[in-house]
Each structure stands twice: as structure tokens, then as C-alpha cells.
Design a protein around this motif. Sequence first.
Motif, short mmCIF file in Angstrom:
data_model
loop_
_atom_site.label_atom_id
_atom_site.label_comp_id
_atom_site.label_asym_id
_atom_site.label_seq_id
_atom_site.Cartn_x
_atom_site.Cartn_y
_atom_site.Cartn_z
N GLU A 68 5.03 4.64 4.80
CA GLU A 68 5.99 5.15 4.55
C GLU A 68 7.28 4.41 4.09
O GLU A 68 8.00 4.77 3.35
CB GLU A 68 6.74 5.81 5.84
CG GLU A 68 5.90 6.93 6.55
CD GLU A 68 6.37 7.34 7.75
OE1 GLU A 68 7.35 6.91 8.44
OE2 GLU A 68 5.76 8.32 8.41
N VAL A 69 7.04 2.89 4.34
CA VAL A 69 8.12 2.12 3.76
C VAL A 69 7.17 0.92 2.87
O VAL A 69 6.02 0.89 3.20
CB VAL A 69 8.77 1.21 4.80
CG1 VAL A 69 9.58 2.38 5.45
CG2 VAL A 69 7.80 0.68 5.78
N PRO A 70 7.90 0.56 1.83
CA PRO A 70 7.00 -0.48 1.00
C PRO A 70 7.10 -2.10 1.49
O PRO A 70 7.79 -2.58 1.08
CB PRO A 70 7.87 -0.27 -0.37
CG PRO A 70 9.28 -0.02 0.08
CD PRO A 70 8.92 0.87 1.28
N ILE A 71 6.39 -2.20 2.62
CA ILE A 71 6.32 -3.62 2.87
C ILE A 71 4.88 -4.15 2.68
O ILE A 71 3.75 -3.64 2.73
CB ILE A 71 6.14 -3.42 4.64
CG1 ILE A 71 7.54 -2.90 5.17
CG2 ILE A 71 6.01 -4.86 5.32
CD1 ILE A 71 7.69 -2.64 6.37
N ALA A 72 4.79 -5.41 2.15
CA ALA A 72 3.72 -5.97 1.82
C ALA A 72 2.82 -6.53 2.93
O ALA A 72 3.50 -6.69 3.97
CB ALA A 72 3.97 -7.29 1.11
N LEU A 83 0.80 -1.07 0.00
CA LEU A 83 0.09 0.03 0.01
C LEU A 83 0.99 1.31 -0.06
O LEU A 83 1.04 1.79 0.90
CB LEU A 83 -1.01 -0.01 1.20
CG LEU A 83 -1.82 -1.34 1.42
CD1 LEU A 83 -2.62 -1.33 2.71
CD2 LEU A 83 -2.84 -1.13 0.09
N ARG A 84 1.46 1.79 -1.14
CA ARG A 84 2.49 2.47 -1.41
C ARG A 84 1.87 3.98 -0.98
O ARG A 84 2.70 4.76 -0.17
CB ARG A 84 2.90 2.78 -2.64
CG ARG A 84 3.59 1.49 -3.20
CD ARG A 84 4.19 1.81 -4.65
NE ARG A 84 4.28 0.26 -5.41
CZ ARG A 84 5.58 -0.25 -4.85
NH1 ARG A 84 6.26 0.27 -4.11
NH2 ARG A 84 5.81 -1.60 -5.51
N GLN A 85 0.76 4.49 -1.02
CA GLN A 85 0.38 5.53 -0.59
C GLN A 85 0.18 5.65 1.06
O GLN A 85 -0.17 6.97 1.67
CB GLN A 85 -0.97 5.92 -1.50
CG GLN A 85 -0.91 6.20 -2.91
CD GLN A 85 -0.64 4.90 -3.70
OE1 GLN A 85 -1.06 3.72 -3.31
NE2 GLN A 85 -0.30 5.07 -4.96
N LEU A 86 -0.17 4.72 1.52
CA LEU A 86 -0.51 4.72 2.98
C LEU A 86 0.74 4.30 3.93
O LEU A 86 0.42 4.50 5.17
CB LEU A 86 -1.62 3.75 3.09
CG LEU A 86 -2.98 3.84 2.44
CD1 LEU A 86 -3.94 2.62 2.65
CD2 LEU A 86 -3.60 5.13 2.78
#
Length: 71
Positions: free
Chosen positions: A27-31, A22-25
Motif C-alpha cells: 500500500e505504501v512505496p517502501i523499498a 514492490l508497488r503492486q504488492l
Amino acid sequence: GEVDYLEEEIVALVKFENPVVLRQLSEVPIATKFFFLILGPRDNILKYRHIGKTVITLLSDEVMNTFFEKS
């Protein structure tokens, strides 16, 4: 979150079939497999934060995680 037009809280817990980023929600790109949302009337933001922290704690717990994996 707080909104003017609600008189009671609305809570949603979504479990994704496959992990998503959830890239927009975040701060870090974690699945993630779960999305939790709580909205309610104004002047209760501390209550909503405490509820959110509790849900996050439950979802990060190893025992609860195995429960959610089965559902």
C-alpha cells in the motif's frame, strides 16, 4: 494464500541484492530487501497468517537483520 491444488505448504523467502519497491504488492512505496511467500491448501489461512507474522517479526528484529545482511 490458499489454493485448491496443493496438499502441502510451499514457502519461499527471497533476498534481493538491492532494495526494490514492490508497488503492486504494498500500500505504501517502501523499498524492501526481502519477499516472503507462503501458499498452501484451503482451510489453513489463520495458520499462514501466524507464520507470516512470525517471519515479519524475525525480519524486523535488529539481531536477525544483521544475520541476514551477512548472508
